[in-house]
Scaffold this motif. Structure first.
Motif, PDB file in Angstrom:
ATOM      1  N   GLN A 198       0.920  -1.235  -0.028  1.00 58.58           N
ATOM      2  CA  GLN A 198      -0.033   0.033  -0.062  1.00 58.58           C
ATOM      3  C   GLN A 198       0.985   1.372   0.087  1.00 58.58           C
ATOM      4  N   ALA A 199       1.873   1.258   0.781  1.00 60.41           N
ATOM      5  CA  ALA A 199       2.756   2.348   0.877  1.00 60.41           C
ATOM      6  C   ALA A 199       3.481   2.627  -0.557  1.00 60.41           C
ATOM      7  N   GLN A 200       3.877   1.328  -1.285  1.00 62.95           N
ATOM      8  CA  GLN A 200       4.260   1.641  -2.610  1.00 62.95           C
ATOM      9  C   GLN A 200       3.418   2.191  -3.564  1.00 62.95           C
ATOM     10  N   GLU A 201       2.154   1.921  -3.260  1.00 66.56           N
ATOM     11  CA  GLU A 201       1.264   2.238  -4.289  1.00 66.56           C
ATOM     12  C   GLU A 201       0.974   3.850  -3.973  1.00 66.56           C
ATOM     13  N   VAL A 202       0.880   4.221  -2.757  1.00 68.29           N
ATOM     14  CA  VAL A 202       0.751   5.649  -2.308  1.00 68.29           C
ATOM     15  C   VAL A 202       1.902   6.425  -3.050  1.00 68.29           C
ATOM     16  N   LEU A 203       3.054   6.062  -2.872  1.00 65.80           N
ATOM     17  CA  LEU A 203       4.528   6.656  -3.240  1.00 65.80           C
ATOM     18  C   LEU A 203       4.423   6.681  -4.608  1.00 65.80           C
ATOM     19  N   HIS A 204       3.948   5.739  -5.510  1.00 61.60           N
ATOM     20  CA  HIS A 204       3.811   5.968  -6.977  1.00 61.60           C
ATOM     21  C   HIS A 204       2.885   6.843  -7.310  1.00 61.60           C
ATOM     22  N   LYS A 205       1.669   7.049  -6.756  1.00 58.79           N
ATOM     23  CA  LYS A 205       0.769   8.042  -6.860  1.00 58.79           C
ATOM     24  C   LYS A 205       1.369   9.543  -6.651  1.00 58.79           C
ATOM     25  N   MET A 206       1.807   9.714  -5.500  1.00 59.41           N
ATOM     26  CA  MET A 206       2.745  10.819  -5.225  1.00 59.41           C
ATOM     27  C   MET A 206       3.674  11.258  -6.280  1.00 59.41           C
ATOM     28  N   GLU A 207       4.572  10.334  -6.690  1.00 55.59           N
ATOM     29  CA  GLU A 207       5.294  10.581  -7.616  1.00 55.59           C
ATOM     30  C   GLU A 207       4.813  11.173  -9.011  1.00 55.59           C
ATOM     31  N   VAL A 208       3.615  10.373  -9.476  1.00 58.05           N
ATOM     32  CA  VAL A 208       2.903  10.819 -10.643  1.00 58.05           C
ATOM     33  C   VAL A 208       2.372  12.269 -10.426  1.00 58.05           C
ATOM     34  N   GLN A 209       2.032  12.585  -8.968  1.00 55.53           N
ATOM     35  CA  GLN A 209       1.413  13.981  -9.021  1.00 55.53           C
ATOM     36  C   GLN A 209       2.541  14.714  -8.836  1.00 55.53           C
ATOM     37  N   ALA A 210       3.521  14.494  -8.435  1.00 57.78           N
ATOM     38  CA  ALA A 210       4.785  15.229  -8.437  1.00 57.78           C
ATOM     39  C   ALA A 210       5.435  15.881  -9.793  1.00 57.78           C
ATOM     40  N   ALA A 211       5.315  14.643 -10.555  1.00 59.91           N
ATOM     41  CA  ALA A 211       5.692  14.762 -11.904  1.00 59.91           C
ATOM     42  C   ALA A 211       4.660  15.639 -12.796  1.00 59.91           C
ATOM     43  N   THR A 212       3.287  15.743 -12.559  1.00 61.45           N
ATOM     44  CA  THR A 212       2.369  16.332 -12.972  1.00 61.45           C
ATOM     45  C   THR A 212       2.647  17.973 -12.470  1.00 61.45           C
ATOM     46  N   CYS A 213       2.994  17.840 -11.106  1.00 59.99           N
ATOM     47  CA  CYS A 213       3.082  19.505 -10.695  1.00 59.99           C
ATOM     48  C   CYS A 213       4.190  19.936 -11.201  1.00 59.99           C
ATOM     49  N   ASN A 214       5.378  19.084 -11.208  1.00 56.27           N
ATOM     50  CA  ASN A 214       6.801  19.902 -11.852  1.00 56.27           C
ATOM     51  C   ASN A 214       6.484  20.172 -13.374  1.00 56.27           C
ATOM     52  N   GLN A 215       5.628  19.518 -14.170  1.00 55.05           N
ATOM     53  CA  GLN A 215       5.376  20.041 -15.541  1.00 55.05           C
ATOM     54  C   GLN A 215       4.589  21.176 -15.476  1.00 55.05           C
ATOM     55  N   THR A 216       3.767  21.131 -14.584  1.00 56.07           N
ATOM     56  CA  THR A 216       2.706  22.629 -14.561  1.00 56.07           C
ATOM     57  C   THR A 216       3.510  23.465 -14.365  1.00 56.07           C
ATOM     58  N   VAL A 217       4.463  23.401 -13.244  1.00 57.50           N
ATOM     59  CA  VAL A 217       5.384  24.556 -12.972  1.00 57.50           C
ATOM     60  C   VAL A 217       6.270  25.075 -14.147  1.00 57.50           C
ATOM     61  N   VAL A 218       6.727  23.861 -15.009  1.00 51.23           N
ATOM     62  CA  VAL A 218       7.709  24.232 -16.187  1.00 51.23           C
ATOM     63  C   VAL A 218       6.856  24.993 -17.037  1.00 51.23           C
ATOM     64  N   THR A 219       5.282  24.725 -17.516  1.00 52.26           N
ATOM     65  CA  THR A 219       4.775  25.220 -18.251  1.00 52.26           C
ATOM     66  C   THR A 219       4.200  26.732 -17.853  1.00 52.26           C
ATOM     67  N   LEU A 220       4.224  26.977 -16.341  1.00 55.80           N
ATOM     68  CA  LEU A 220       3.712  28.426 -15.922  1.00 55.80           C
ATOM     69  C   LEU A 220       5.073  29.233 -15.907  1.00 55.80           C
TER      70      LEU A 220
END
Length: 160
Positions: free
Chosen positions: A70-92
């Motif tokens: 479960q922790a690994q699944e949550v970590l994976h979701k957080m990594e995906v969210q972090a990648a999305t946020c990083n992409q958003t930051v680059v776009t902004l």
């Protein structure tokens, strides 16, 4: 001699039942005694406690593995969210740079228009001063013409 050997083999083949029974009893004893000892030891308190501890350990291991999954699944979701946020930051950031460039361009245009406005105001002031100077000249000329008209009218009136 061969006859004698065959005769002794036949006698061995016909062992009394008592001896066969004793051999069977000894064989069973040799097999059963260690089996009984094993069964007693296997059912001893220490062994049953050890088995219980092993089961608890296996259950705990399964639970911990489930938690880890479960922790690994949550970590994976957080990594995906972090990648999305990083992409958003680059776009902004890219959008911000484009907007800053546009603001700088517009600021340059505003500076050019301000300069043109100042130049136009100076031209208006210059023309106004020129106009006022010519109005003063015109006004004195106007008084001169008015005086001449009055003189002409007075003279005509006198001549009449």
């Amino acid at each position: 001699m061969v006859d004698h050997l065959n005769e002794s083999l036949l006698r061995c083949g016909k062992l009394p039942r008592c001896v066969c029974f004793l051999l069977l009893l000894v064989t069973l004893t040799v097999i059963l005694v260690p089996l009984i000892i094993f069964a007693v030891r296997a059912n001893s308190k220490g062994c049953t406690d050890g088995l219980q501890a092993e089961r608890e350990c296996q259950n705990l291991t399964r639970y911990v593995q489930h938690q880890l999954t479960q922790a690994q699944e949550v970590l994976h979701k957080m990594e995906v969210q972090a990648a999305t946020c990083n992409q958003t930051v680059v776009t902004l950031r890219d959008s911000l740079k484009m907007e800053q460039a546009r603001v700088a361009e517009l600021q340059g245009e505003v500076n050019i228009l301000n300069q043109k406005l100042e130049d136009t105001l100076e031209e208006v002031q210059r023309l106004r001063r020129g106009s006022e100077a010519s109005a003063e000249n015109n006004s004195s000329s106007c008084w001169s013409v008015l005086f001449a008209v009055v003189v002409v009218v007075v003279l005509k009136a006198l001549l009449i």
